[in-house]
Motif scaffolding. Structure first.
Motif, mmCIF file in Angstrom:
data_model
loop_
_atom_site.group_PDB
_atom_site.id
_atom_site.type_symbol
_atom_site.label_atom_id
_atom_site.label_comp_id
_atom_site.label_asym_id
_atom_site.label_seq_id
_atom_site.Cartn_x
_atom_site.Cartn_y
_atom_site.Cartn_z
ATOM 1 N N VAL A 133 23.578 22.516 49.335
ATOM 2 C CA VAL A 133 24.233 21.527 50.189
ATOM 3 C C VAL A 133 25.691 21.422 49.774
ATOM 4 O O VAL A 133 26.001 21.033 48.643
ATOM 5 N N VAL A 134 26.573 21.785 50.687
ATOM 6 C CA VAL A 134 28.007 21.848 50.386
ATOM 7 C C VAL A 134 28.768 20.933 51.335
ATOM 8 O O VAL A 134 28.686 21.086 52.563
ATOM 9 N N VAL A 135 29.526 20.006 50.788
ATOM 10 C CA VAL A 135 30.389 19.128 51.569
ATOM 11 C C VAL A 135 31.785 19.730 51.617
ATOM 12 O O VAL A 135 32.341 20.094 50.583
ATOM 13 N N VAL A 136 32.353 19.836 52.813
ATOM 14 C CA VAL A 136 33.708 20.351 52.995
ATOM 15 C C VAL A 136 34.521 19.299 53.746
ATOM 16 O O VAL A 136 34.164 18.922 54.866
ATOM 17 N N VAL A 181 34.260 26.315 56.035
ATOM 18 C CA VAL A 181 32.945 26.019 56.620
ATOM 19 C C VAL A 181 32.261 27.296 57.082
ATOM 20 O O VAL A 181 31.065 27.512 56.813
ATOM 21 N N ARG A 182 32.999 28.155 57.770
ATOM 22 C CA ARG A 182 32.396 29.396 58.273
ATOM 23 C C ARG A 182 31.875 30.279 57.144
ATOM 24 O O ARG A 182 30.783 30.838 57.235
ATOM 25 N N ARG A 183 32.636 30.396 56.076
ATOM 26 C CA ARG A 183 32.214 31.267 54.975
ATOM 27 C C ARG A 183 31.056 30.654 54.194
ATOM 28 O O ARG A 183 30.156 31.365 53.738
ATOM 29 N N MET A 184 31.065 29.332 54.033
ATOM 30 C CA MET A 184 29.937 28.678 53.372
ATOM 31 C C MET A 184 28.663 28.863 54.190
ATOM 32 O O MET A 184 27.595 29.184 53.647
ATOM 33 N N ALA A 185 28.762 28.656 55.500
ATOM 34 C CA ALA A 185 27.596 28.804 56.365
ATOM 35 C C ALA A 185 27.099 30.245 56.363
ATOM 36 O O ALA A 185 25.890 30.495 56.352
ATOM 37 N N VAL A 215 25.904 23.001 55.302
ATOM 38 C CA VAL A 215 27.252 22.452 55.226
ATOM 39 C C VAL A 215 27.321 21.070 55.858
ATOM 40 O O VAL A 215 26.859 20.863 56.988
ATOM 41 N N VAL A 216 27.901 20.129 55.132
ATOM 42 C CA VAL A 216 28.251 18.822 55.674
ATOM 43 C C VAL A 216 29.761 18.842 55.847
ATOM 44 O O VAL A 216 30.508 18.854 54.863
ATOM 45 N N ALA A 217 30.215 18.899 57.087
ATOM 46 C CA ALA A 217 31.621 19.108 57.412
ATOM 47 C C ALA A 217 32.277 17.786 57.792
ATOM 48 O O ALA A 217 31.933 17.178 58.805
ATOM 49 N N GLY A 265 30.022 27.099 64.295
ATOM 50 C CA GLY A 265 29.713 28.521 64.251
ATOM 51 C C GLY A 265 28.261 28.721 63.879
ATOM 52 O O GLY A 265 27.394 27.935 64.237
ATOM 53 N N GLY A 266 27.987 29.777 63.137
ATOM 54 C CA GLY A 266 26.620 30.023 62.705
ATOM 55 C C GLY A 266 26.234 29.134 61.539
ATOM 56 O O GLY A 266 27.066 28.465 60.932
ATOM 57 N N GLY A 267 24.954 29.113 61.238
ATOM 58 C CA GLY A 267 24.465 28.325 60.114
ATOM 59 C C GLY A 267 24.253 26.874 60.478
ATOM 60 O O GLY A 267 24.517 26.433 61.588
ATOM 61 N N GLU A 268 23.767 26.112 59.505
ATOM 62 C CA GLU A 268 23.517 24.686 59.723
ATOM 63 C C GLU A 268 24.708 23.874 59.256
ATOM 64 O O GLU A 268 25.034 23.844 58.059
ATOM 65 N N VAL A 269 25.371 23.217 60.203
ATOM 66 C CA VAL A 269 26.567 22.426 59.910
ATOM 67 C C VAL A 269 26.377 21.034 60.481
ATOM 68 O O VAL A 269 26.109 20.861 61.676
ATOM 69 N N THR A 270 26.502 20.030 59.636
ATOM 70 C CA THR A 270 26.409 18.630 60.045
ATOM 71 C C THR A 270 27.795 18.004 59.989
ATOM 72 O O THR A 270 28.470 18.078 58.963
#
Length: 251
Positions: A15-18, A30-34, A40-42, A52-57
């Motif tokens: 779980v990464v907050v940006v 965010v894109r590279r983390m995902a 990602v919590v953006a 983009g791709g991946g799970e981003v909140t």
């Protein structure tokens, strides 16, 4: 075509907050983390976040407000139950002559680029300590922390403070398994940059050893590395991502 960090570094389930994810560099992070598999919590204050791709909140908050940092931490823990990494990227970069800087301009810069990161670091590190699993925190600073420009004196000062803050926080939180580092980007390309600042881009291109401007993904990959287990014995460090420009101080 650069390789995806997912091909090199696996952050699956982390779980990464940006913060500042609505900006160009934040979006790249965010894109590279995902792409590396992170959850990602953006954070953004007002700008929309490209999904983009991946799970981003997405989380909206003003980090200069008293409850802003806590709101971001609470949102991440409510969504995923924990925080494994934080990238303090949110910031501003106004232009003002240092000789004529007003108290209001100074305070806005320090509050946004330094104090907000400090408060979010405190809140996040406390959550990581309570989890008992350690974690990684990365500050996005700038090469201007080492090489100021005439109209960015207050910005350079805040970024230099951010680099030292990472070192101080690394010392304070290290016993809890929490690593704190900074990334110092050089000139990062964005749409319209060459039109808005042609003389600056020209000087950069004439001086940079690797022959190009940086990209948001260049910064994102550095953050992915520092948040991964490959950087497990790195803390209190400043990773310069500038194509070698600091080797040539004439730019």
């Amino acid at each position: 075509m650069t390789a995806s960090p997912a091909e090199m570094i696996d952050l699956t389930g982390k779980v990464v907050v940006v913060t500042g994810a609505g900006g160009g560099i934040g979006g790249g992070i965010v894109r590279r983390m995902a792409a590396a598999g992170a959850l990602v919590v953006a954070h953004t204050r007002s700008s929309p976040i490209e999904q983009g791709g991946g799970e981003v909140t997405e989380v909206r908050a003003d980090l200069t407000e008293e409850d802003g940092p806590t709101a971001v931490v609470d949102a991440a823990r409510e969504r995923h139950g924990r925080i494994d990494a934080l990238v303090n990227n949110a910031g501003i970069q106004p232009v003002a002559p240092f000789t004529d800087l007003t108290d209001q301009q100074w305070a806005e810069m320090i509050d946004t680029n330094l104090t907000a990161a400090h408060r979010l670091t405190q809140a996040t590190a406390s959550a990581m300590r309570d989890q008992g699993t350690g974690g990684s925190i990365v500050h996005v600073a700038s090469i201007e922390a080492r090489h100021p420009t005439p109209v960015h004196g207050h910005y350079a000062t805040a970024k230099a403070g951010l680099v030292m803050h990472a070192k101080a926080a690394a010392l304070a939180w290290g016993p809890h398994g929490i690593r704190v580092n900074s990334v110092s980007p050089g000139l990062i390309d964005r749409p319209g940059l060459a039109d808005d600042w042609p003389e600056g881009v020209e000087r950069w291109m004439a001086a940079v050893p690797l022959g190009r401007l940086g990209t948001a993904e260049d910064v994102g990959d550095a953050c992915v590395f520092l948040c991964s287990d490959l950087a497990r014995w790195i803390t209190g460090a400043d990773l310069v991502v500038d194509g070698g420009i600091l080797t040539n101080p004439t730019w």
